[in-house]
Motif scaffolding. Structure first.
Motif, mmCIF file in Angstrom:
data_model
loop_
_atom_site.group_PDB
_atom_site.id
_atom_site.type_symbol
_atom_site.label_atom_id
_atom_site.label_comp_id
_atom_site.label_asym_id
_atom_site.label_seq_id
_atom_site.Cartn_x
_atom_site.Cartn_y
_atom_site.Cartn_z
ATOM 1 N N UNK A 1 -4.822 2.634 -1.322
ATOM 2 C CA UNK A 1 -5.039 2.328 0.090
ATOM 3 C C UNK A 1 -3.908 1.482 0.648
ATOM 4 N N UNK A 2 -3.429 1.866 1.828
ATOM 5 C CA UNK A 2 -2.330 1.161 2.478
ATOM 6 C C UNK A 2 -2.783 0.593 3.819
ATOM 7 N N UNK B 1 -0.410 13.214 12.317
ATOM 8 C CA UNK B 1 0.696 13.733 11.505
ATOM 9 C C UNK B 1 1.690 12.637 11.149
ATOM 10 N N UNK B 2 1.995 11.772 12.119
ATOM 11 C CA UNK B 2 2.927 10.671 11.868
ATOM 12 C C UNK B 2 2.380 9.728 10.797
ATOM 13 N N UNK B 3 1.116 9.378 10.899
ATOM 14 C CA UNK B 3 0.510 8.459 9.933
ATOM 15 C C UNK B 3 0.478 9.067 8.536
ATOM 16 N N UNK B 4 0.108 10.334 8.444
ATOM 17 C CA UNK B 4 0.065 10.967 7.116
ATOM 18 C C UNK B 4 1.458 11.035 6.506
ATOM 19 N N UNK B 5 2.450 11.436 7.290
ATOM 20 C CA UNK B 5 3.818 11.511 6.788
ATOM 21 C C UNK B 5 4.315 10.133 6.346
ATOM 22 N N UNK C 1 6.049 6.074 2.341
ATOM 23 C CA UNK C 1 6.219 4.629 2.149
ATOM 24 C C UNK C 1 6.010 4.242 0.689
ATOM 25 N N UNK C 2 6.852 3.337 0.193
ATOM 26 C CA UNK C 2 6.772 2.929 -1.218
ATOM 27 C C UNK C 2 5.856 1.729 -1.429
ATOM 28 N N UNK C 3 5.663 0.919 -0.389
ATOM 29 C CA UNK C 3 4.833 -0.274 -0.537
ATOM 30 C C UNK C 3 3.437 -0.044 0.038
ATOM 31 N N UNK C 4 2.558 -1.015 -0.202
ATOM 32 C CA UNK C 4 1.191 -0.897 0.273
ATOM 33 C C UNK C 4 1.011 -1.276 1.728
ATOM 34 N N UNK C 5 2.044 -1.848 2.309
ATOM 35 C CA UNK C 5 2.005 -2.217 3.724
ATOM 36 C C UNK C 5 3.088 -1.454 4.470
ATOM 37 N N UNK D 1 8.844 2.122 8.255
ATOM 38 C CA UNK D 1 8.082 3.138 7.516
ATOM 39 C C UNK D 1 7.387 4.141 8.437
ATOM 40 N N UNK D 2 7.296 3.834 9.724
ATOM 41 C CA UNK D 2 6.637 4.720 10.681
ATOM 42 C C UNK D 2 7.624 5.804 11.090
ATOM 43 N N UNK D 3 7.430 7.003 10.568
ATOM 44 C CA UNK D 3 8.388 8.098 10.733
ATOM 45 C C UNK D 3 7.996 8.972 11.919
ATOM 46 N N UNK D 4 8.387 8.519 13.092
ATOM 47 C CA UNK D 4 8.168 9.299 14.311
ATOM 48 C C UNK D 4 9.352 10.225 14.497
#
Length: 319
Positions: free
Chosen positions: A205-206, A230-234, A239-243, A248-251
């Motif tokens: 969980x992130x 789609x943005x959140x799933x991608x 993302x490598x970390x839990x936060x 990390x937001x790939x729009x």
């Protein structure tokens, strides 16, 4: 966007009013016309209405009129008998009959041709459907929910949608606001989609940082809730970390490789100007073809044909 009606989460006052209105009309047999931009969740609301209706134990049948080739749409709607035409080797039951005693969603109904609209109107008026090649019509008891992302008044004025069919379908009008007009829902939906993505993909969980949330709130979301999901799933998968932080937001923003010119200039042909307008509109909508067609005032089929003529690849840029 998932079809699970439980995903209707909102803190926006206008959306809460819409949900209450949907619940109030769910028990009736009246036709419902849901409007809103592509990706706002029109099918999700239709499924919610079905789930709250006395028909919830029966079938929910959906048909996207824009995605179906015009030549096949009539047989999908009404079906045909074996031997009614060359290649009809078996009987095909149409969607109306499949939805008997249940709910039938006509998604993007304004993309239907005028001759087919006339046949649809007759089915709604008579309560019966006739398969191609059949000797007699079949009675159907169907609750119809229609959707469109077009300006309906404009579609009627332009003569591409029948006014009598509009009044038949638009007994209960419901309009879903775009995500940019209900920004209170962005953090709520983002956290929901992040939890879903982690669960469905079997990852730890992130969470979203405050700067990530700020980046989400700053974007205009031309693709609405579907784009956000789609943005959140991608982002969750990459993302490598839990936060998740802002980086990390790939729009994704899609920029068209137009010609050397980026604006209308004297000497440009009408075809070149049309091409530029279409490609820039797609850029504006984040390559959402349905939304772009709506803004351009053309059907999605026309837009698809134009793009096939251009056959130029798109350059993808990650913000």
């Amino acid at each position: 966007m998932s079809g699970d009606f439980k995903l209707i989460h909102t803190v926006d006052p206008s959306m809460r009013e819409l949900i209450v209105a949907a619940e109030n009309v769910a028990c009736s047999r009246a036709s419902v016309f849901i409007t809103g931009e592509s990706g706002t969740g029109k099918e999700l609301l239709a499924r919610y209405i079905h789930s709250k209706s006395p028909r919830s134990g029966r079938a929910f049948v959906a048909l996207n009129c824009a995605a179906m080739p015009e030549g096949l749409l009539e047989s999908e709607l009404f079906g045909y008998e074996k031997g009614s035409f060359t290649g009809a080797n078996v009987r095909k039951i149409g969607k109306f009959e499949l939805a008997h005693k249940g709910t039938f969603l006509l998604d993007e109904v304004t993309e239907m041709s005028l001759p087919l609209q006339a046949k649809l109107l007759r089915v709604l008026q008579e309560g019966e459907v006739e398969r191609l090649g059949a000797e007699r019509p079949q009675k159907v008891d169907v609750r119809v929910v229609a959707t469109s992302n077009r300006n309906l008044a404009q579609a009627i004025e332009e003569g591409v949608f029948r006014e009598d069919l509009y009044y038949r379908l638009n007994v209960i009008p419901l309009e879903i606001p775009p995500l940019r007009q209900r920004r209170q829902d962005i953090p709520l939906l983002a956290e929901l989609f992040l939890e879903m993505s982690c669960s469905e993909n079997g990852i730890t969980k992130k969470h979203l940082s405050s700067c990530a949330t700020e980046k989400l709130l700053a974007w205009n979301w031309p693709g609405n809730v579907r784009e956000l999901q789609n943005v959140i799933e991608r982002s969750a998968l990459m993302a490598s970390s839990g936060t998740l932080n802002a980086q990390d937001i790939l729009i994704r923003n899609f920029q068209s490789r137009v010609t050397n010119q980026d604006i209308l200039t004297p000497g440009m042909t009408v075809l070149e100007a049309e091409r530029l307008l279409i490609l820039k509109t797609l850029e504006h909508t984040g390559q959402n073809r349905t939304h772009a067609a709506h803004l351009l005032g053309i059907s999605i089929r026309t837009l698809r044909n134009k793009l096939n003529e251009y056959k130029e690849p798109l350059k993808e840029v990650t913000l």
